[in-house]
Motif scaffolding. Structure first.
Motif, short mmCIF file in Angstrom:
data_model
loop_
_atom_site.label_atom_id
_atom_site.label_comp_id
_atom_site.label_asym_id
_atom_site.label_seq_id
_atom_site.Cartn_x
_atom_site.Cartn_y
_atom_site.Cartn_z
N THR A 1 0.83 -1.21 0.00
CA THR A 1 0.00 0.00 0.00
C THR A 1 0.86 1.25 0.00
O THR A 1 0.57 2.22 -0.71
CB THR A 1 -0.93 0.01 1.23
OG1 THR A 1 -1.74 -1.17 1.21
CG2 THR A 1 -1.84 1.23 1.21
N ALA A 2 1.93 1.23 0.77
CA ALA A 2 2.87 2.36 0.78
C ALA A 2 3.46 2.59 -0.61
O ALA A 2 3.62 3.73 -1.06
CB ALA A 2 3.97 2.13 1.80
N SER A 3 3.78 1.49 -1.29
CA SER A 3 4.31 1.60 -2.65
C SER A 3 3.29 2.21 -3.60
O SER A 3 3.61 3.07 -4.43
CB SER A 3 4.73 0.21 -3.15
OG SER A 3 5.15 0.26 -4.50
N LEU A 4 2.03 1.78 -3.49
CA LEU A 4 0.97 2.30 -4.34
C LEU A 4 0.76 3.80 -4.09
O LEU A 4 0.61 4.58 -5.04
CB LEU A 4 -0.33 1.53 -4.08
CG LEU A 4 -1.58 2.03 -4.81
CD1 LEU A 4 -1.39 2.02 -6.32
CD2 LEU A 4 -2.79 1.18 -4.41
N ILE A 5 0.77 4.22 -2.84
CA ILE A 5 0.59 5.64 -2.51
C ILE A 5 1.74 6.46 -3.09
O ILE A 5 1.53 7.50 -3.72
CB ILE A 5 0.50 5.83 -0.99
CG1 ILE A 5 -0.78 5.21 -0.44
CG2 ILE A 5 0.55 7.31 -0.63
CD1 ILE A 5 -0.85 5.16 1.07
N ALA A 6 2.97 6.00 -2.88
CA ALA A 6 4.13 6.75 -3.37
C ALA A 6 4.12 6.85 -4.89
O ALA A 6 4.39 7.92 -5.46
CB ALA A 6 5.42 6.07 -2.90
N SER A 7 3.80 5.76 -5.57
CA SER A 7 3.79 5.77 -7.03
C SER A 7 2.67 6.66 -7.57
O SER A 7 2.84 7.35 -8.59
CB SER A 7 3.62 4.35 -7.57
OG SER A 7 4.72 3.54 -7.22
N SER A 8 1.52 6.68 -6.89
CA SER A 8 0.41 7.54 -7.33
C SER A 8 0.80 9.01 -7.24
O SER A 8 0.53 9.80 -8.15
CB SER A 8 -0.83 7.28 -6.46
OG SER A 8 -1.31 5.97 -6.60
N ILE A 9 1.44 9.39 -6.13
CA ILE A 9 1.87 10.78 -5.97
C ILE A 9 3.01 11.10 -6.93
O ILE A 9 3.05 12.19 -7.52
CB ILE A 9 2.27 11.03 -4.51
CG1 ILE A 9 1.04 10.91 -3.60
CG2 ILE A 9 2.93 12.41 -4.35
CD1 ILE A 9 1.35 11.06 -2.11
N PHE A 10 3.92 10.16 -7.13
CA PHE A 10 5.01 10.36 -8.07
C PHE A 10 4.49 10.66 -9.47
O PHE A 10 4.93 11.60 -10.13
CB PHE A 10 5.88 9.10 -8.09
CG PHE A 10 6.88 9.03 -9.21
CD1 PHE A 10 7.95 9.93 -9.28
CD2 PHE A 10 6.77 8.06 -10.20
CE1 PHE A 10 8.88 9.85 -10.32
CE2 PHE A 10 7.69 7.98 -11.23
CZ PHE A 10 8.74 8.88 -11.29
N GLU A 11 3.51 9.88 -9.92
CA GLU A 11 2.95 10.11 -11.25
C GLU A 11 2.26 11.47 -11.32
O GLU A 11 2.30 12.14 -12.36
CB GLU A 11 1.96 9.00 -11.61
CG GLU A 11 2.60 7.65 -11.91
CD GLU A 11 3.39 7.65 -13.21
OE1 GLU A 11 3.34 8.65 -13.96
OE2 GLU A 11 4.06 6.64 -13.49
N ALA A 12 1.65 11.91 -10.22
CA ALA A 12 1.01 13.23 -10.22
C ALA A 12 2.05 14.35 -10.30
O ALA A 12 1.89 15.31 -11.06
CB ALA A 12 0.15 13.39 -8.96
N LEU A 13 3.12 14.22 -9.53
CA LEU A 13 4.11 15.30 -9.46
C LEU A 13 4.99 15.36 -10.71
O LEU A 13 5.70 16.35 -10.91
CB LEU A 13 4.98 15.13 -8.21
CG LEU A 13 4.23 15.22 -6.87
CD1 LEU A 13 5.22 15.16 -5.71
CD2 LEU A 13 3.38 16.47 -6.80
N ARG A 14 4.93 14.33 -11.53
CA ARG A 14 5.65 14.39 -12.81
C ARG A 14 4.94 15.29 -13.81
O ARG A 14 5.48 15.58 -14.87
CB ARG A 14 5.76 12.97 -13.40
CG ARG A 14 6.65 12.04 -12.62
CD ARG A 14 6.59 10.63 -13.17
NE ARG A 14 7.20 10.54 -14.48
CZ ARG A 14 7.17 9.45 -15.25
NH1 ARG A 14 6.52 8.38 -14.83
NH2 ARG A 14 7.76 9.43 -16.41
#
Length: 403
Positions: free
Chosen positions: A246-259
């Motif tokens: 779940t932590a990985s999913l949250i980080a990747s979701s935010i990463f894709e947004a901030l790109r």
């Protein structure tokens, strides 16, 4: 088909040991070699299903069993996933069982992970997220979002769920980091044993724990014939998997947004939901499903998977293949589906909760910091192997000088 008419699964290279880099390119490259490939694993051969249609068929095929008792001895390497499992006669985890046994274990877990609890759990996740974001807002500047938000949020929430009191929670992250991502197999094996021993101590002295999943299991010992070994095994497995992905999913979701610039980030509830689903498709926390074993000779897509063979499903490649109109492109709302939580009888019981946590975390962060951006001086770092993958450092500037 006759034996000599079957297609030969070609050999492919995949990173089977944890490494402090992103292994996704190698996983996708191996998956593109053929619909089914073979990968060396501790001196043996492992069949990996990559084609999207075959991947779905494999996940639903009852002849591909997850019963850990079927694992060949050569796979039981201390420090590896199967080596971390107890002997079948001691206890079986839900993810490594089948038949009546799997049904029983899943039923006992489902009592706790009931969809009826999601609204209340959502309120708690929102409160925890708000508290973490308040701390970040007070500091501003550049932070590693993994250490300050994307990992602490699911860790705190999951610890509450299973009943781990606050003073014991930091140790959980330490030990799971070691077990899952250490490059030293002996260290990983020691971590598993240490965690299991700690859980056994908790079970022996329920006064250590708050009310939660572990105390519920202990209360079910008499009513549902749950053994102490099962309590320890199931709790240990949940700790290792319950918040990490779940932590990985949250980080990747935010990463894709901030790109992307603020105007291209999700705004509405529907957009946030589509964003999380697209993250699951393109950046699955688990690039491969966990192990299965052929209970008989199986023909799949013209390839022969021999009886006894260990099999994995390449979720990452299957998610990105041309069945989706988006392919490799991150394109929320275009209809691209994913099998990141599996299919059928072993569909992830925690999927609704993981999705809920990711949606709340993404929405809360973007609402609080709409102009946040990725650091221009520090790099995003990954660590992964062929089964699990996460962002280990997500440097983010919370208050850019030019919104």
């Amino acid at each position: 088909m006759k034996q000599d008419e079957y297609l030969e699964a070609p050999q492919a290279e995949m990173p089977t040991e944890p490494t402090p880099v992103d292994t996704m390119p190698a996983v996708l490259a191996a998956g593109a070699v053929a619909p089914i490939v073979k990968v060396d694993y501790y001196g043996g051969a492992n069949w990996v299903v990559c084609d999207p249609a075959l991947a779905r068929a494999a996940l639903l095929d009852g002849r591909l069993s997850k019963d850990m008792a079927l694992a060949p001895d050569w796979m039981r390497v201390p420090g590896a996933m199967l080596g971390a499992q107890p002997d079948a006669e001691v206890a079986k985890a839900m993810v490594m069982s089948e038949g009546d046994e799997h049904t029983r274990i899943r039923r006992l877990h489902a009592k706790f992970f009931s969809p009826r609890k999601l609204p209340a759990w959502g309120e708690r996740v929102e409160k925890l997220a708000a508290g973490l974001l308040d701390e970040l807002a007070a500091e501003g500047g550049e932070v590693n979002l993994v250490d300050r938000f994307t990992f602490p949020l699911p860790l705190e929430f999951f610890s509450e769920l299973i009943g781990v009191p606050p003073h014991l929670r930091p140790a959980l992250r330490e030990v799971t980091d070691v077990i899952i991502f250490s490059e030293d197999q002996d260290v990983r094996a020691g971590g598993v044993g240490g965690l299991a021993g700690t859980v056994a101590q908790w079970a022996a002295d329920k006064g250590v724990l708050e009310k939660g999943f572990v105390t519920d299991l202990l209360d079910a010992e008499a009513e549902d014939s749950v053994s102490l070994n099962e309590v320890v095994t199931w709790t240990t497995g949940l700790i290792m998997a319950g918040y990490e992905s779940t932590a990985s999913l949250i980080a990747s979701s935010i990463f894709e947004a901030l790109r992307r610039p603020p105007g291209q980030r999700p705004q509405t509830e529907a957009e946030v939901s589509e964003w999380v689903e697209e993250t699951l498709r393109v950046q699955p926390p688990l690039p491969h499903a966990t192990w299965r074993f052929a209970t008989e000779d199986i023909e799949l897509g013209g390839y022969l998977i021999p009886q006894g063979a260990p099999v994995q499903v390449n979720l990452a490649t299957a998610n990105r293949c041309p069945h989706s109109s988006a392919g490799d492109e991150f394109a929320p709302g275009t209809g691209g589906d994913n099998i990141s939580f599996g299919l059928g009888r072993h569909y992830c019981l925690g999927a609704p909760l993981a999705r809920l946590e990711a949606r709340i975390a993404l929405s809360a962060f973007l609402s609080r910091f709409p102009h946040a951006r990725l650091s221009e001086t520090s790099e995003v770092r990954w660590e992964s192997d062929w089964i699990i993958r996460r962002i280990s450092a997500l440097p983010v500037v919370l208050s850019p000088t030019t919104p």
